[in-house]
Design a protein around this motif. Structure first.
Motif, PDB file in Angstrom:
ATOM      1  N   ALA B 155       0.849  -1.205   0.000  1.00 54.44           N
ATOM      2  CA  ALA B 155       0.000   0.000   0.000  1.00 54.44           C
ATOM      3  C   ALA B 155       0.879   1.248   0.000  1.00 54.44           C
ATOM      4  CB  ALA B 155      -0.924   0.000   1.211  1.00 54.44           C
ATOM      5  N   TYR B 156       1.979   1.189   0.763  1.00 58.65           N
ATOM      6  CA  TYR B 156       2.918   2.330   0.806  1.00 58.65           C
ATOM      7  C   TYR B 156       3.546   2.569  -0.565  1.00 58.65           C
ATOM      8  CZ  TYR B 156       7.718   4.111   1.207  1.00 58.65           C
ATOM      9  OH  TYR B 156       8.895   4.768   0.986  1.00 58.65           O
ATOM     10  N   VAL B 157       4.018   1.498  -1.199  1.00 59.05           N
ATOM     11  CA  VAL B 157       4.715   1.658  -2.489  1.00 59.05           C
ATOM     12  C   VAL B 157       3.734   2.119  -3.572  1.00 59.05           C
ATOM     13  CG1 VAL B 157       5.988   0.445  -4.323  1.00 59.05           C
ATOM     14  CG2 VAL B 157       6.474  -0.064  -1.932  1.00 59.05           C
ATOM     15  N   ALA B 158       2.536   1.528  -3.551  1.00 57.37           N
ATOM     16  CA  ALA B 158       1.620   1.742  -4.680  1.00 57.37           C
ATOM     17  C   ALA B 158       0.627   2.888  -4.469  1.00 57.37           C
ATOM     18  CB  ALA B 158       0.830   0.452  -4.935  1.00 57.37           C
ATOM     19  N   LEU B 159       0.617   3.474  -3.304  1.00 61.00           N
ATOM     20  CA  LEU B 159      -0.423   4.460  -2.946  1.00 61.00           C
ATOM     21  C   LEU B 159      -0.700   5.443  -4.095  1.00 61.00           C
ATOM     22  CD1 LEU B 159      -2.066   4.805  -0.391  1.00 61.00           C
ATOM     23  CD2 LEU B 159      -0.401   6.484   0.376  1.00 61.00           C
ATOM     24  N   PHE B 160      -1.870   5.353  -4.684  1.00 66.66           N
ATOM     25  CA  PHE B 160      -2.103   6.024  -5.966  1.00 66.66           C
ATOM     26  C   PHE B 160      -1.972   7.546  -5.955  1.00 66.66           C
ATOM     27  CE2 PHE B 160      -6.493   6.164  -4.432  1.00 66.66           C
ATOM     28  CZ  PHE B 160      -6.923   7.403  -4.870  1.00 66.66           C
ATOM     29  N   PRO B 161      -2.301   8.239  -4.839  1.00 61.99           N
ATOM     30  CA  PRO B 161      -2.207   9.694  -4.954  1.00 61.99           C
ATOM     31  C   PRO B 161      -0.801  10.176  -5.315  1.00 61.99           C
ATOM     32  CG  PRO B 161      -3.472   9.093  -3.024  1.00 61.99           C
ATOM     33  CD  PRO B 161      -2.885   7.823  -3.571  1.00 61.99           C
ATOM     34  N   GLN B 162       0.234   9.500  -4.790  1.00 58.00           N
ATOM     35  CA  GLN B 162       1.583  10.015  -5.054  1.00 58.00           C
ATOM     36  C   GLN B 162       2.438   9.052  -5.859  1.00 58.00           C
ATOM     37  OE1 GLN B 162       2.526   7.063  -2.869  1.00 58.00           O
ATOM     38  NE2 GLN B 162       4.340   8.353  -2.831  1.00 58.00           N
ATOM     39  N   LEU B 163       1.820   8.045  -6.432  1.00 59.82           N
ATOM     40  CA  LEU B 163       2.590   6.974  -7.072  1.00 59.82           C
ATOM     41  C   LEU B 163       3.377   7.428  -8.293  1.00 59.82           C
ATOM     42  CD1 LEU B 163       3.309   3.988  -7.609  1.00 59.82           C
ATOM     43  CD2 LEU B 163       1.066   3.711  -8.636  1.00 59.82           C
ATOM     44  N   VAL B 164       2.756   8.173  -9.187  1.00 62.91           N
ATOM     45  CA  VAL B 164       3.409   8.400 -10.472  1.00 62.91           C
ATOM     46  C   VAL B 164       4.218   9.691 -10.569  1.00 62.91           C
ATOM     47  CG1 VAL B 164       1.944   6.927 -11.872  1.00 62.91           C
ATOM     48  CG2 VAL B 164       1.246   9.256 -11.421  1.00 62.91           C
ATOM     49  N   ALA B 165       3.985  10.633  -9.695  1.00 65.73           N
ATOM     50  CA  ALA B 165       4.765  11.872  -9.811  1.00 65.73           C
ATOM     51  C   ALA B 165       5.065  12.484  -8.445  1.00 65.73           C
ATOM     52  CB  ALA B 165       4.044  12.873 -10.702  1.00 65.73           C
ATOM     53  N   GLY B 166       5.125  11.678  -7.442  1.00 67.89           N
ATOM     54  CA  GLY B 166       5.544  12.149  -6.132  1.00 67.89           C
ATOM     55  C   GLY B 166       4.455  12.860  -5.362  1.00 67.89           C
ATOM     56  N   PRO B 167       4.776  13.446  -4.217  1.00 67.43           N
ATOM     57  CA  PRO B 167       6.127  13.555  -3.658  1.00 67.43           C
ATOM     58  C   PRO B 167       6.704  12.197  -3.267  1.00 67.43           C
ATOM     59  CG  PRO B 167       4.488  14.325  -2.071  1.00 67.43           C
ATOM     60  CD  PRO B 167       3.766  14.067  -3.347  1.00 67.43           C
ATOM     61  N   ILE B 168       8.034  12.123  -3.228  1.00 65.98           N
ATOM     62  CA  ILE B 168       8.683  10.879  -2.826  1.00 65.98           C
ATOM     63  C   ILE B 168       8.526  10.774  -1.310  1.00 65.98           C
ATOM     64  CG2 ILE B 168      10.869   9.622  -2.762  1.00 65.98           C
ATOM     65  CD1 ILE B 168      11.735  11.364  -5.206  1.00 65.98           C
ATOM     66  N   VAL B 169       7.647   9.864  -0.892  1.00 67.33           N
ATOM     67  CA  VAL B 169       7.340   9.741   0.535  1.00 67.33           C
ATOM     68  C   VAL B 169       8.253   8.673   1.122  1.00 67.33           C
ATOM     69  CG1 VAL B 169       5.542   9.224   2.221  1.00 67.33           C
ATOM     70  CG2 VAL B 169       4.947  10.359   0.076  1.00 67.33           C
ATOM     71  N   ARG B 170       8.952   9.019   2.179  1.00 62.63           N
ATOM     72  CA  ARG B 170       9.811   8.004   2.801  1.00 62.63           C
ATOM     73  C   ARG B 170       8.968   7.145   3.731  1.00 62.63           C
ATOM     74  NH1 ARG B 170      15.176  11.223   4.132  1.00 62.63           N
ATOM     75  NH2 ARG B 170      14.936  12.816   2.517  1.00 62.63           N
ATOM     76  N   TYR B 171       9.409   5.928   3.867  1.00 65.36           N
ATOM     77  CA  TYR B 171       8.609   4.984   4.631  1.00 65.36           C
ATOM     78  C   TYR B 171       8.374   5.475   6.057  1.00 65.36           C
ATOM     79  CZ  TYR B 171       7.103   0.899   7.098  1.00 65.36           C
ATOM     80  OH  TYR B 171       6.390   0.052   7.893  1.00 65.36           O
ATOM     81  N   ARG B 172       9.430   6.012   6.655  1.00 60.90           N
ATOM     82  CA  ARG B 172       9.298   6.406   8.060  1.00 60.90           C
ATOM     83  C   ARG B 172       8.293   7.554   8.241  1.00 60.90           C
ATOM     84  NH1 ARG B 172      14.813   8.472   7.367  1.00 60.90           N
ATOM     85  NH2 ARG B 172      14.730  10.734   7.219  1.00 60.90           N
ATOM     86  N   GLU B 173       8.082   8.313   7.169  1.00 62.34           N
ATOM     87  CA  GLU B 173       7.132   9.431   7.271  1.00 62.34           C
ATOM     88  C   GLU B 173       5.686   8.942   7.286  1.00 62.34           C
ATOM     89  OE1 GLU B 173       9.601  12.877   4.816  1.00 62.34           O
ATOM     90  OE2 GLU B 173       8.467  11.381   3.715  1.00 62.34           O
ATOM     91  N   ILE B 174       5.490   7.734   6.881  1.00 61.10           N
ATOM     92  CA  ILE B 174       4.116   7.272   6.666  1.00 61.10           C
ATOM     93  C   ILE B 174       3.821   5.964   7.412  1.00 61.10           C
ATOM     94  CG2 ILE B 174       4.394   5.870   4.585  1.00 61.10           C
ATOM     95  CD1 ILE B 174       2.180   7.350   3.295  1.00 61.10           C
ATOM     96  N   ALA B 175       4.879   5.391   8.036  1.00 65.00           N
ATOM     97  CA  ALA B 175       4.754   4.063   8.667  1.00 65.00           C
ATOM     98  C   ALA B 175       3.606   4.035   9.677  1.00 65.00           C
ATOM     99  CB  ALA B 175       6.069   3.680   9.328  1.00 65.00           C
ATOM    100  N   GLU B 176       3.563   5.036  10.517  1.00 68.74           N
ATOM    101  CA  GLU B 176       2.550   5.082  11.563  1.00 68.74           C
ATOM    102  C   GLU B 176       1.144   5.187  10.931  1.00 68.74           C
ATOM    103  OE1 GLU B 176       3.034   4.721  14.698  1.00 68.74           O
ATOM    104  OE2 GLU B 176       1.019   5.229  15.435  1.00 68.74           O
ATOM    105  N   GLN B 177       1.061   5.996   9.863  1.00 69.28           N
ATOM    106  CA  GLN B 177      -0.242   6.208   9.224  1.00 69.28           C
ATOM    107  C   GLN B 177      -0.746   4.958   8.510  1.00 69.28           C
ATOM    108  OE1 GLN B 177      -0.275   9.839   6.827  1.00 69.28           O
ATOM    109  NE2 GLN B 177       1.575  10.469   7.903  1.00 69.28           N
ATOM    110  N   LEU B 178       0.185   4.101   8.079  1.00 68.13           N
ATOM    111  CA  LEU B 178      -0.254   2.855   7.435  1.00 68.13           C
ATOM    112  C   LEU B 178      -0.953   1.954   8.444  1.00 68.13           C
ATOM    113  CD1 LEU B 178       2.862   2.084   5.221  1.00 68.13           C
ATOM    114  CD2 LEU B 178       0.536   2.444   4.376  1.00 68.13           C
ATOM    115  N   ARG B 179      -0.470   2.031   9.685  1.00 68.21           N
ATOM    116  CA  ARG B 179      -1.052   1.201  10.739  1.00 68.21           C
ATOM    117  C   ARG B 179      -2.422   1.761  11.130  1.00 68.21           C
ATOM    118  NH1 ARG B 179      -1.059   1.000  16.025  1.00 68.21           N
ATOM    119  NH2 ARG B 179       0.161   2.907  16.241  1.00 68.21           N
TER     120      ARG B 179
END
Lengths: 523, 461
Positions: B155-179
């Motif tokens: 879900a983190y890698v493919a998340l459609f809103p930012q998938l094709v042209a960024g922003p480049i989201v780092r995992y640690r910035e979003i890890a908590e939100q994925l949970r």
């Protein structure tokens, strides 16, 4: 409603702070989803659902994305909301911001031009080479008719763009047009060419409609006059053909709604739309009782042309001025070669006598802009004629094939000895192993028949011992238009060598094709 | 799929939003992943497999790096992750460029050129490979915990809103939100507002200015005023195109409860090129800083090597944007300015000027860079720069600018220099903002039926 990670955490990691939910903030949700829901309500009500217009779903189209594009385009183009909103929005955008479709250039005094005309102009890389190919194809076609006893008078029409530069916006005035090169080049090749520019130059009379990409009645009549004069000079009197008894009358004839005017897409019949409508002075050909008169049937004077000739009846005007019947084979919207090449094939088949004269009209833009409707079919026709003459059917021999595999294409037996091919990915190809050796450069040609919708090329790569080698002489144009064509690829290669294997690419395209009758012929 | 198409706006978005909010929490990441696959695979379904392959490799590598204790073996897994991602990027993006460049040399010595592979570039590959690669590196560095669930990682890698042209989201910035993430009316409405702002910026400003830039770069010869007009149009176009996309991505993220990092912070208000790179495409420049410049040595190995590392980082950053020498030249140009500013004490040579002039000077320098970025070849870029300097001598007035174009220039300048960046504006509660943006959004919706299709510029990167 709140759940999950804390705002504090989000702020720490990304610097984001959720704003307070102010009263007007609801407007944002309403405007986004409200717009979506309203549009959907009308689209669904109007039967426009994504994919609803598809008649079949095939895996290949799904895989290469063409299905997705089709769904997208259908949904956008058939939009019920857009149909209602777009004309009003177009008008609004034009009035307020000067904006309009980029297919039309709006010039001074509401003069409209076809934007694609600009593509025909210099400077452009490779333009000279392309003009050369066009000139060769035109003169080759004219020579073929001449060999059958038919004179061809070529009538290339200059673009409106080139005739009315003073009506163009300053930024669009192109420095050069290909028109003079075309006429000079054709005359240099001894092709009987009529320069229509003198007749179409605006000299107090509008020779083109301001709101249309085509000439006006007066432009058409002036060109017919020039043509009649030219034909009389060449043929003297009496002219060939049957007599035509019609006279030309000119009178005020209401108004003209042009194709470019319609392309602007305003609300039909609104005042604004009508501000682009122009008065028309009608030129008609009538009999002695005032009824419109059209020449009929097969004649020895033939006009092959485009919508220019068709819409304003160049054929009947020419007939009236010459006093001779003129067979009108002009076709709107099909390009300038369909009628001419169809006539050529009728002559070959003996269905039409070779006429004394063909007037071949085509607008300048076709030379560069529509290669598929002009250059490709002409070149394919000439190559086919050359194949028929160079490799006579009497020299036919069957190929001894020991193995055949297909790559990048699905082949299905059509039940009549041929194959229906549907390309998958990459170049569709047949790898053929032979039971006998074919010597290079001894006049043999591998021949077959191919049929496909769009113009393309067909080629064979022979294996002379070091893999399949590409050779420009082994590529031939295919005219398309779903017409079967004979291809004869000469067996040319390193001197003294033989081949037992070749790769045959029936079409250089991803479109379906039909293929049959693989055999050998000799010069 | 593209945000500014009817199919996205009137089919994909309402459907995905409705299903998302109807589902219980535990099904939402799966739903977003499937929706993202549909979004990404819409034009080329097979590329979804490529993205999934990259995600599988990185997820596995991340798990191994977290589990192993031997540093050498951990490094090997990081190395594997980087090699796989860079190999994918290298093959799909740079194979033909490499062959073309090699052919130029081979042909100079009379050799036979190699055939091109004609590889189709998967959209967004530069973004998701960088994003995915940073996951393994962050775990190795101890900056992030491994994600146990592959589904959440996907879900983190493919998340459609930012998938094709960024922003480049780092995992640690979003890890908590994925949970678990926060869904609230305020966040969703702010997301809707930001999405509409981005939509209007892209459709009404970027797409209106694009034909002006296209005309300028399509001319064989240009008069100086036209050359300047054309490059300013392009500078505005690329800013509103890319920042519009980022706003839409952030807005859609907020709608689904995600907070993405800000990507643009009024870059044309910068007073130096160093500052420009802190404000332009922030997620890329910080990625390059953290995963390239600092690991190379950063400023820890003396001034000379600092300049070398800066230059290298910018050259690679340029190449990241596209497989062409013009992008390399753009990177070199930016790198050179950064080095110059460092050489004279981390400030521009025009530091003594008043602030508005410092901003103007920085903008003009950025314009020089955009010439390389937009040109089709180095010779075209040189010719264009000559025209800007008055050395080309084309006829004047060849650019056709309608009233909409003039208005877009005016509004664009007002937004760029007179307003705060979008992500700051939406965090305020100005009462006029939502209704005003709603009007522009409605006009933009009409406009998408009116205009020729113009994909986002950053899709090609």
């Amino acid at each position: 409603m709140a759940d999950g990670s804390s705002p504090h955490h989000d702020q720490q990691v990304t610097g984001w702070r959720d704003p307070e939910a102010g009263g007007l903030r609801v407007v944002s949700l309403l405007s986004l989803f409200g717009t979506i829901l309203v549009v959907l309500y009308f689209e669904i009500g109007g039967g426009n659902l994504p994919g609803s217009k598809l008649d079949r779903v095939d895996f290949q189209a799904f895989r290469d994305g063409s299905l997705a594009r089709e769904v997208e385009n259908d949904f956008a183009e058939n939009s019920v909301v857009a149909e209602t909103v777009r004309p009003r929005y177009n008008e609004f955008a034009f009035r307020l911001f000067d904006r309009h479709t980029d297919r039309v250039v709006v010039g001074r005094d509401h003069w409209l031009f076809e934007a694609s005309n600009a593509k025909a102009n210099y400077p452009r890389p490779g333009a000279e080479a392309l003009i050369e190919r066009h000139l060769a194809a035109i003169s080759g076609t004219v020579s073929w008719f001449a060999a059958h006893g038919t004179k061809v008078l070529v009538l290339p029409l200059p673009n409106k763009w080139a005739l009315y530069p003073d009506k163009l916006p300053e930024a669009r005035k192109q420095p050069r047009s290909i028109w003079p090169e075309m006429v000079r080049g054709l005359k240099a090749r001894q092709v009987w060419t009529l320069d229509a520019a003198p007749a179409l130059k605006p000299d107090g009379v509008a020779t083109f409609f301001a709101n249309d990409s085509h000439w006006s009645d007066q432009g058409c009549l002036a060109t017919a006059g020039l043509l009649a004069e030219e034909i009389r000079q060449r043929f003297g009197t009496p002219l060939p053909g049957l007599a035509f008894d019609g006279r030309i009358v000119e009178h005020e004839g209401g108004t003209w709604e042009g194709d470019l005017q319609r392309m602007l897409g305003f609300v039909k019949d609104s005042d604004f739309y009508r501000s682009f409508t122009v008065p028309r002075r009608l030129v008609r050909v009538v009999d002695d009782r005032g009824r419109d008169l059209e020449p009929e049937g097969e004649q020895t004077l033939v006009l092959c042309g485009t919508s220019f000739s068709h819409t304003l009846h160049l054929g009947s005007k020419l007939a009236a001025l010459l006093g001779r019947q003129v067979e009108d084979r002009s076709l709107p919207g099909k390009g300038p070669t369909v009628g001419l090449l169809a006539l050529a094939r009728e002559i070959i088949a003996g269905d039409h006598e070779a006429p004394a004269l063909i007037v071949w009209e085509f607008p300048e833009k076709h030379v560069f802009v529509r290669k598929d409707s002009f250059l490709d079919p002409l070149e394919a026709f000439l190559v086919e004629r050359e194949n028929e003459e160079r490799y006579p059917a009497s020299s036919r021999r069957e190929l001894v094939i020991t193995g055949r595999t297909a790559e990048n294409v699905t082949l299905v037996d059509d039940g009549e000895g041929g194959l229906d091919g549907t390309p998958t990915t990459g170049d569709p190809m047949l790898l053929v192993d032979l039971g006998e050796a074919l010597p290079a450069n001894e006049g043999w040609a591998v021949c077959y028949r191919v049929k496909t919708a769009n113009p393309t090329t067909s080629k064979i790569l022979f294996d002379w011992g070091a893999g399949f080698g590409r050779d420009e002489r082994c590529i031939q144009p295919v005219g398309g238009r779903d017409r079967e064509q004979l291809i004869c690829i000469p067996v040319v290669g390193p001197e003294g060598r033989e081949t037992r294997r070749f790769r045959l690419d029936p079409v250089d395209s991803s479109r379906p094709f039909e293929f049959r009758d693989l055999h050998l012929r000799r010069r | 799929m593209v945000f500014t198409t009817q199919i996205f706006l009137f089919a994909f978005l309402p459907l995905v939003t409705a299903i998302y909010f109807l589902l219980p929490h535990r099904g939402r990441n799966l739903m977003l992943t499937l929706a993202s696959f549909l979004f990404y695979g819409w034009w080329r379904p097979d590329f979804v497999l490529l993205m999934t392959f990259s995600a599988v490799v990185d997820h596995q590598a991340g798990a191994r790096v977290a589990r192993l204790e031997d540093d050498r073996r951990r490094r090997r897994w990081v190395f594997l992750s980087c090699v796989v991602n860079l190999a994918l990027l290298g093959f799909f993006k740079y194979a033909d460029f490499g062959i073309e460049s090699l052919n130029a040399i081979i042909q100079r010595f009379g050799g036979e050129p190699w055939p091109l592979l004609h590889v189709v570039l998967p959209v967004g590959i530069s973004f998701y490979t960088f994003q995915s690669m940073s996951y393994t590196i962050d775990i190795y560095r101890g900056d992030a915990e491994p994600q146990k669930s592959f589904l959440d990682f996907m879900a983190y890698v493919a998340l459609f809103p930012q998938l094709v042209a960024g922003p480049i989201v780092r995992y640690r910035e979003i890890a908590e939100q994925l949970r678990s993430r926060r869904h609230s009316f305020a966040r969703a409405s702010t997301g809707a507002l930001l999405f509409q702002m981005g939509f209007a910026k892209k459709v009404l400003l970027a797409d209106t200015l694009a034909p002006i830039a296209d005309q300028a770069f399509g001319q064989a010869q240009l008069a100086t005023p036209d050359a300047w007009t054309g490059i300013v149009a392009y500078a505005f176009q690329i800013y509103f195109d890319f920042s519009g996309y980022s706003d839409m991505a952030m807005g859609l993220g907020l709608l689904f409860g995600f907070v993405f990092p800000m990507n643009f912070n009024s870059p044309y208000k910068s007073q130096s090129i160093t500052e420009f790179w802190r404000r332009w495409h922030v997620s890329l420049s910080s990625w390059l800083r953290d995963y390239l410049y600092i690991p190379m040595g950063g400023n820890r190995r003396g001034p000379f090597l600092t300049y070398v590392f800066l230059m290298l980082t910018m050259l690679l950053g340029g190449l990241w944007h596209g497989a062409s020498w013009t992008f390399v030249a753009w990177g070199a140009y930016q790198g050179a300015w950064l080095v110059i500013e460092r050489l004279i004490g981390k400030r521009p040579f025009y530091a003594a000027l008043p602030k508005p002039l410092r901003i103007a000077c920085t903008f003009v320098i950025a314009l020089g860079g955009w010439v390389f970025f937009r040109a089709n070849s180095l010779s075209q870029a040189t010719g264009y720069l000559m025209a800007m300097l008055g050395r080309d001598g084309g006829a004047e007035g060849l650019l056709e600018i309608d009233r909409a174009g003039l208005l877009a220039f005016g509004c664009g300048a007002l937004i760029i220099w007179g307003m705060r960046p979008a992500h700051e504006q939406v965090q305020t509660t100005r009462p006029w903002l939502s209704p005003a943006v709603a009007v522009f959004f409605l006009v933009a919706v009409c406009e998408i039926w009116f205009q020729a299709y113009r994909p986002f510029l950053y899709f090609q990167f």
